[in-house]
Design a protein around this motif. Structure first.
Motif, PDB file in Angstrom:
ATOM      1  N   PHE A   1      42.050  87.998  49.994  1.00 53.74           N
ATOM      2  CA  PHE A   1      41.794  89.108  49.324  1.00 53.74           C
ATOM      3  C   PHE A   1      42.556  90.141  50.209  1.00 53.74           C
ATOM      4  O   PHE A   1      42.711  90.419  51.138  1.00 53.74           O
ATOM      5  N   VAL A   2      42.999  91.306  49.162  1.00 51.98           N
ATOM      6  CA  VAL A   2      44.051  92.212  49.719  1.00 51.98           C
ATOM      7  C   VAL A   2      43.286  93.511  49.304  1.00 51.98           C
ATOM      8  O   VAL A   2      42.905  93.737  48.013  1.00 51.98           O
ATOM      9  N   ILE A   3      43.222  94.536  50.194  1.00 51.13           N
ATOM     10  CA  ILE A   3      42.938  95.791  49.824  1.00 51.13           C
ATOM     11  C   ILE A   3      44.240  96.731  50.190  1.00 51.13           C
ATOM     12  O   ILE A   3      44.840  96.862  51.018  1.00 51.13           O
ATOM     13  N   LEU A   4      44.462  97.576  49.259  1.00 50.28           N
ATOM     14  CA  LEU A   4      45.639  98.280  49.144  1.00 50.28           C
ATOM     15  C   LEU A   4      45.294  99.799  48.369  1.00 50.28           C
ATOM     16  O   LEU A   4      45.507  99.757  47.147  1.00 50.28           O
ATOM     17  N   THR A   5      45.083 100.891  49.030  1.00 52.66           N
ATOM     18  CA  THR A   5      44.974 102.154  48.469  1.00 52.66           C
ATOM     19  C   THR A   5      45.697 102.901  49.288  1.00 52.66           C
ATOM     20  O   THR A   5      46.255 102.501  50.411  1.00 52.66           O
ATOM     21  N   ASP A   6      45.623 104.147  49.025  1.00 51.14           N
ATOM     22  CA  ASP A   6      46.429 105.334  49.943  1.00 51.14           C
ATOM     23  C   ASP A   6      47.657 104.878  50.274  1.00 51.14           C
ATOM     24  O   ASP A   6      48.128 104.894  51.527  1.00 51.14           O
TER      25      ASP A   6
ATOM     26  N   GLY B   1      49.973  86.873  45.394  1.00 47.54           N
ATOM     27  CA  GLY B   1      49.364  85.785  45.253  1.00 47.54           C
ATOM     28  C   GLY B   1      47.784  85.725  45.830  1.00 47.54           C
ATOM     29  O   GLY B   1      47.544  84.492  46.184  1.00 47.54           O
ATOM     30  N   ALA B   2      47.423  86.819  45.944  1.00 49.55           N
ATOM     31  CA  ALA B   2      45.883  86.664  46.327  1.00 49.55           C
ATOM     32  C   ALA B   2      45.010  86.367  45.534  1.00 49.55           C
ATOM     33  O   ALA B   2      45.232  86.545  44.296  1.00 49.55           O
ATOM     34  N   ASP B   3      43.774  85.906  46.003  1.00 45.85           N
ATOM     35  CA  ASP B   3      42.528  85.668  44.948  1.00 45.85           C
ATOM     36  C   ASP B   3      41.851  86.687  44.287  1.00 45.85           C
ATOM     37  O   ASP B   3      41.625  86.811  42.972  1.00 45.85           O
ATOM     38  N   ALA B   4      41.899  87.891  45.021  1.00 47.04           N
ATOM     39  CA  ALA B   4      41.316  89.145  44.489  1.00 47.04           C
ATOM     40  C   ALA B   4      41.930  90.368  45.243  1.00 47.04           C
ATOM     41  O   ALA B   4      42.548  90.202  46.167  1.00 47.04           O
TER      42      ALA B   4
ATOM     43  N   THR C   1      44.841  84.262  41.244  1.00 48.69           N
ATOM     44  CA  THR C   1      44.441  85.712  41.074  1.00 48.69           C
ATOM     45  C   THR C   1      43.227  85.701  40.001  1.00 48.69           C
ATOM     46  O   THR C   1      43.378  85.352  38.776  1.00 48.69           O
ATOM     47  N   LYS C   2      41.990  85.973  40.375  1.00 44.40           N
ATOM     48  CA  LYS C   2      40.679  85.928  39.730  1.00 44.40           C
ATOM     49  C   LYS C   2      40.326  87.149  39.465  1.00 44.40           C
ATOM     50  O   LYS C   2      39.608  87.572  38.222  1.00 44.40           O
ATOM     51  N   ARG C   3      40.522  88.192  40.225  1.00 42.85           N
ATOM     52  CA  ARG C   3      39.692  89.807  40.241  1.00 42.85           C
ATOM     53  C   ARG C   3      40.743  90.583  40.845  1.00 42.85           C
ATOM     54  O   ARG C   3      41.237  90.567  41.641  1.00 42.85           O
ATOM     55  N   ILE C   4      40.743  91.573  39.660  1.00 43.79           N
ATOM     56  CA  ILE C   4      41.312  93.097  40.443  1.00 43.79           C
ATOM     57  C   ILE C   4      40.242  94.103  39.998  1.00 43.79           C
ATOM     58  O   ILE C   4      39.713  94.460  39.181  1.00 43.79           O
TER      59      ILE C   4
END
Length: 268
Positions: free
Chosen positions: A144-149, A163-166, A215-218
């Motif tokens: 799972f990846v978090i990318l903001t800011d 290639g993350a799942d979400a 990837t299943k969720r954005i």
């Protein structure tokens, strides 16, 4: 925790007014950022059937108030471990009150931290903070990846997050709303600059480049109250991905987040 392979996640809050994400494995429960009051974060955790007493740690991305507002209060009240890189600690220390030395942990940019059954990779982004970094979480082949800011997403960064799942990806502003809005010129320039925030279009093009069959969720995050609308962000993402020939609504789904309301817990 009912998924034995990956992890469960809730975006407790996401927006320009405050950011906080909850992630759990069978052995760990952590927050990424705590940019709201301790009281509000406790309420949001309760909404998903969790309590702050269960938490083990907070990972901090950078020292802006909408990411650290509740860090000190929660750390002191619940004896939590706090992880951030050295420059972020230096910038954050005067803002969050006294934290016991044994609760302070350094997690340097570009490194991997292992917390029991969870591996966390940190990566730098382009934002007007001391040393902003975000995270990719791994467990049993799931990620799972978090990318903001971030003002932009380089090819190198795209490579790190492919290639993350979400994903939780920034959709901060609609370009036209920002340009026509009431913000002063210098603030508009900051948001639009290389150390600002990804627009709806920017975030959509990043996702078009990095998602794969896994990837299943954005999730669309960090929306500006003044310069965006959920509907606009959502439509821009869906339309852009469809234009790229990607099977939105079939192979994967796009979800909204909220600055005041937690998303349902989801399994990765």
């Amino acid at each position: 925790m009912n998924d034995s392979n990956g992890f469960q996640i809730s975006v407790l809050a996401s927006g320009s007014s405050g950011n906080c994400l909850f992630l759990e494995t069978p052995k760990k429960k952590i927050l990424v950022d705590a940019g709201l009051s301790g009281k509000k974060i406790t309420s949001l955790l309760n909404d998903i059937g969790r309590t702050p007493e269960e938490l083990d740690a907070i990972l901090v991305t950078h020292e802006h108030r909408d990411h650290i507002h509740g860090v000190g209060v929660l750390a002191r009240k619940y004896n939590l471990s706090i992880y951030a890189n050295e420059k972020t600690w230096q910038a954050m220390d005067p803002l969050i009150g006294k934290i016991a030395l044994e609760q302070k942990h350094h997690f340097e940019m570009g490194k991997v931290l292992t917390l029991d059954d969870l591996d966390i990779e940190s990566f730098g982004v382009s934002h007007d903070a001391a040393a902003p970094q975000f995270y990719r979480f791994y467990r049993n082949g799931k990620s799972f990846v978090i990318l903001t800011d971030t003002g932009y997403c380089s090819d190198a960064l795209r490579g790190k997050i492919t290639g993350a799942d979400a994903y939780l990806i920034e959709s901060n502003h609609d370009l036209e709303m920002l340009r026509m809005g009431a913000y002063p010129w210098n603030l508009k320039q900051r948001i639009l600059g290389d150390k600002g925030h990804l627009s709806n279009e920017d975030g959509a093009y990043v996702m078009a480049d990095v998602l794969t069959d896994t990837t299943k969720r954005i999730y669309l995050g960090h929306l500006s109250r003044e310069n965006n609308l959920k509907e606009l962000a959502h439509l821009t993402m869906v339309h852009t991905l469809k234009e790229q020939g990607l099977a939105v609504g079939h192979a994967f789904e796009v979800f909204d987040t909220d600055p005041e309301q937690a998303t349902e817990l989801f399994s990765v």
